[in-house]
Design a protein around this motif. Structure first.
Motif, PDB file in Angstrom:
ATOM      1  N   LYS A  25       0.833  -1.189   0.000  1.00  0.00           N
ATOM      2  CA  LYS A  25       0.000   0.000   0.000  1.00  0.00           C
ATOM      3  C   LYS A  25       0.874   1.247   0.000  1.00  0.00           C
ATOM      4  N   GLN A  26       1.910   1.275   0.837  1.00  0.00           N
ATOM      5  CA  GLN A  26       2.797   2.426   0.916  1.00  0.00           C
ATOM      6  C   GLN A  26       3.512   2.633  -0.413  1.00  0.00           C
ATOM      7  N   GLU A  27       3.970   1.550  -1.041  1.00  0.00           N
ATOM      8  CA  GLU A  27       4.668   1.649  -2.315  1.00  0.00           C
ATOM      9  C   GLU A  27       3.781   2.318  -3.362  1.00  0.00           C
ATOM     10  N   SER A  28       2.524   1.932  -3.484  1.00  0.00           N
ATOM     11  CA  SER A  28       1.642   2.521  -4.482  1.00  0.00           C
ATOM     12  C   SER A  28       1.342   3.975  -4.143  1.00  0.00           C
ATOM     13  N   GLU A  29       1.247   4.326  -2.854  1.00  0.00           N
ATOM     14  CA  GLU A  29       0.996   5.718  -2.475  1.00  0.00           C
ATOM     15  C   GLU A  29       2.191   6.600  -2.804  1.00  0.00           C
ATOM     16  N   ASP A  30       3.406   6.055  -2.777  1.00  0.00           N
ATOM     17  CA  ASP A  30       4.586   6.839  -3.108  1.00  0.00           C
ATOM     18  C   ASP A  30       4.587   7.261  -4.565  1.00  0.00           C
ATOM     19  N   PHE A  31       3.984   6.477  -5.452  1.00  0.00           N
ATOM     20  CA  PHE A  31       4.029   6.762  -6.864  1.00  0.00           C
ATOM     21  C   PHE A  31       2.892   7.659  -7.352  1.00  0.00           C
ATOM     22  N   ILE A  32       1.728   7.555  -6.764  1.00  0.00           N
ATOM     23  CA  ILE A  32       0.587   8.305  -7.272  1.00  0.00           C
ATOM     24  C   ILE A  32       0.367   9.558  -6.439  1.00  0.00           C
ATOM     25  N   ALA A  33       0.581  10.699  -7.088  1.00  0.00           N
ATOM     26  CA  ALA A  33       0.378  11.979  -6.413  1.00  0.00           C
ATOM     27  C   ALA A  33      -1.114  12.263  -6.302  1.00  0.00           C
ATOM     28  N   GLU A  34      -1.461  13.082  -5.335  1.00  0.00           N
ATOM     29  CA  GLU A  34      -2.853  13.488  -5.200  1.00  0.00           C
ATOM     30  C   GLU A  34      -3.254  14.321  -6.409  1.00  0.00           C
ATOM     31  N   LYS A  35      -4.540  14.295  -6.704  1.00  0.00           N
ATOM     32  CA  LYS A  35      -5.054  15.119  -7.796  1.00  0.00           C
ATOM     33  C   LYS A  35      -4.854  16.585  -7.439  1.00  0.00           C
ATOM     34  N   THR A  36      -4.477  17.386  -8.422  1.00  0.00           N
ATOM     35  CA  THR A  36      -4.199  18.793  -8.217  1.00  0.00           C
ATOM     36  C   THR A  36      -4.471  19.563  -9.510  1.00  0.00           C
ATOM     37  N   LYS A  37      -4.477  20.854  -9.454  1.00  0.00           N
ATOM     38  CA  LYS A  37      -4.600  21.690 -10.652  1.00  0.00           C
ATOM     39  C   LYS A  37      -3.296  22.407 -10.958  1.00  0.00           C
ATOM     40  N   SER A  38      -2.289  22.215 -10.093  1.00  0.00           N
ATOM     41  CA  SER A  38      -1.006  22.885 -10.273  1.00  0.00           C
ATOM     42  C   SER A  38       0.114  22.029  -9.679  1.00  0.00           C
ATOM     43  N   TYR A  39       1.224  21.919 -10.408  1.00  0.00           N
ATOM     44  CA  TYR A  39       2.377  21.150  -9.949  1.00  0.00           C
ATOM     45  C   TYR A  39       3.637  21.904 -10.348  1.00  0.00           C
ATOM     46  N   SER A  40       4.590  21.994  -9.445  1.00  0.00           N
ATOM     47  CA  SER A  40       5.857  22.657  -9.732  1.00  0.00           C
ATOM     48  C   SER A  40       6.957  21.976  -8.934  1.00  0.00           C
ATOM     49  N   CYS A 144      25.894  23.833 -23.376  1.00  0.00           N
ATOM     50  CA  CYS A 144      27.301  23.863 -22.989  1.00  0.00           C
ATOM     51  C   CYS A 144      27.497  22.888 -21.830  1.00  0.00           C
ATOM     52  N   GLY A 145      28.412  21.963 -21.966  1.00  0.00           N
ATOM     53  CA  GLY A 145      28.646  20.981 -20.910  1.00  0.00           C
ATOM     54  C   GLY A 145      27.579  19.898 -20.909  1.00  0.00           C
ATOM     55  N   GLY A 146      27.543  19.133 -19.832  1.00  0.00           N
ATOM     56  CA  GLY A 146      26.623  17.992 -19.788  1.00  0.00           C
ATOM     57  C   GLY A 146      25.605  18.019 -18.667  1.00  0.00           C
ATOM     58  N   THR A 147      25.572  19.101 -17.871  1.00  0.00           N
ATOM     59  CA  THR A 147      24.643  19.139 -16.750  1.00  0.00           C
ATOM     60  C   THR A 147      23.811  20.414 -16.778  1.00  0.00           C
ATOM     61  N   GLY A 148      22.689  20.363 -16.078  1.00  0.00           N
ATOM     62  CA  GLY A 148      21.841  21.542 -15.974  1.00  0.00           C
ATOM     63  C   GLY A 148      20.646  21.287 -15.080  1.00  0.00           C
ATOM     64  N   THR A 149      19.902  22.347 -14.821  1.00  0.00           N
ATOM     65  CA  THR A 149      18.710  22.263 -13.979  1.00  0.00           C
ATOM     66  C   THR A 149      17.550  22.982 -14.660  1.00  0.00           C
ATOM     67  N   TYR A 150      16.334  22.681 -14.188  1.00  0.00           N
ATOM     68  CA  TYR A 150      15.141  23.340 -14.709  1.00  0.00           C
ATOM     69  C   TYR A 150      14.015  23.246 -13.693  1.00  0.00           C
ATOM     70  N   GLN A 151      13.010  24.071 -13.904  1.00  0.00           N
ATOM     71  CA  GLN A 151      11.795  24.066 -13.096  1.00  0.00           C
ATOM     72  C   GLN A 151      10.663  23.554 -13.985  1.00  0.00           C
ATOM     73  N   LEU A 152       9.994  22.501 -13.542  1.00  0.00           N
ATOM     74  CA  LEU A 152       8.851  21.939 -14.260  1.00  0.00           C
ATOM     75  C   LEU A 152       7.580  22.505 -13.647  1.00  0.00           C
ATOM     76  N   GLY A 153       6.683  22.988 -14.486  1.00  0.00           N
ATOM     77  CA  GLY A 153       5.408  23.493 -14.005  1.00  0.00           C
ATOM     78  C   GLY A 153       4.259  22.990 -14.857  1.00  0.00           C
ATOM     79  N   LEU A 154       3.195  22.536 -14.222  1.00  0.00           N
ATOM     80  CA  LEU A 154       1.978  22.106 -14.909  1.00  0.00           C
ATOM     81  C   LEU A 154       0.805  22.806 -14.243  1.00  0.00           C
ATOM     82  N   LYS A 155      -0.091  23.370 -15.061  1.00  0.00           N
ATOM     83  CA  LYS A 155      -1.319  23.980 -14.537  1.00  0.00           C
ATOM     84  C   LYS A 155      -2.462  23.559 -15.429  1.00  0.00           C
ATOM     85  N   SER A 156      -3.621  23.298 -14.813  1.00  0.00           N
ATOM     86  CA  SER A 156      -4.775  22.826 -15.565  1.00  0.00           C
ATOM     87  C   SER A 156      -6.060  23.402 -14.988  1.00  0.00           C
ATOM     88  N   ASN A 157      -7.086  23.461 -15.822  1.00  0.00           N
ATOM     89  CA  ASN A 157      -8.408  23.867 -15.338  1.00  0.00           C
ATOM     90  C   ASN A 157      -9.168  22.684 -14.741  1.00  0.00           C
TER      91      ASN A 157
END
Length: 181
Positions: A25-40, A144-157
């Motif tokens: 049960k804990q394993e499956s809860e770790d993978f499925i996020a709660e429903k939301t309208k915004s993720y970052s 340039c180079g092989g590493t980097g970072t980014y911010q992921l954002g999702l928004k929905s109605n």
């Protein structure tokens, strides 16, 4: 067999079964996020030399939802590209943002330091219910180079969930990039 041994065996079996059920049960809860309208969230790439590498996320979306996909705050020196694939569709097949096997990249610059704005697709209308693959690629040739970072954002109605990250720094299967607005 003594009563003490039987009782001890029964208790051990009950504890083992209880832990097994709780752990699953804990394993499956770790993978499925709660429903939301915004993720970052912030993520990073560490690409093998000469490789366009990508992070891939499973996102559960509802038909008719208007979703904005944002990859911004890209570290200086990284060039981001994005792709969205229908449920059950393989990476590198038809990207819903370009309707081709190419990833979407509309940010342009004279050098690798000019791509920090990242990529955005606003108000994408989801064609069917299901779990989509959303890929964020760091393109090797312009970065340039092989590493980097980014911010992921999702928004929905409508509510959605980020199910899990299925790939980290994996080679992209796309056939290049194009800008389709």
């Amino acid at each position: 067999m003594s009563i003490r041994f039987r009782f001890s065996s029964i208790i051990s079996l009950v504890l083992l079964l209880g832990c097994t059920l709780a752990c699953k049960k804990q394993e499956s809860e770790d993978f499925i996020a709660e429903k939301t309208k915004s993720y970052s969230a912030s993520y990073a790439w560490e690409c093998a030399s000469g490789t366009d590498c990508q992070d891939v996320f499973q996102v559960e979306l509802e038909k008719g939802a208007k979703v904005s996909f944002t990859v911004n705050s890209v570290s200086e020196g990284s060039v981001a590209q994005i792709a969205l694939y229908l449920p059950g569709t393989a990476l590198g097949s038809t990207n819903l943002f370009t309707m081709s096997s190419k990833e979407r990249r509309c940010t342009a610059g004279a050098s690798c330091k000019d791509y920090i704005a990242g990529e955005v697709v606003n108000d994408f209308v989801v064609p069917q219910n299901g779990i989509y693959l959303f890929a964020i690629t760091r393109e090797w040739g312009t970065s340039c180079g092989g590493t980097g970072t980014y911010q992921l954002g999702l928004k929905s109605n409508q509510n959605f969930s980020v199910v899990k990250q299925t790939a980290e720094d994996s080679p992209s299967k796309a056939t290049g990039f194009e800008c389709v607005k």
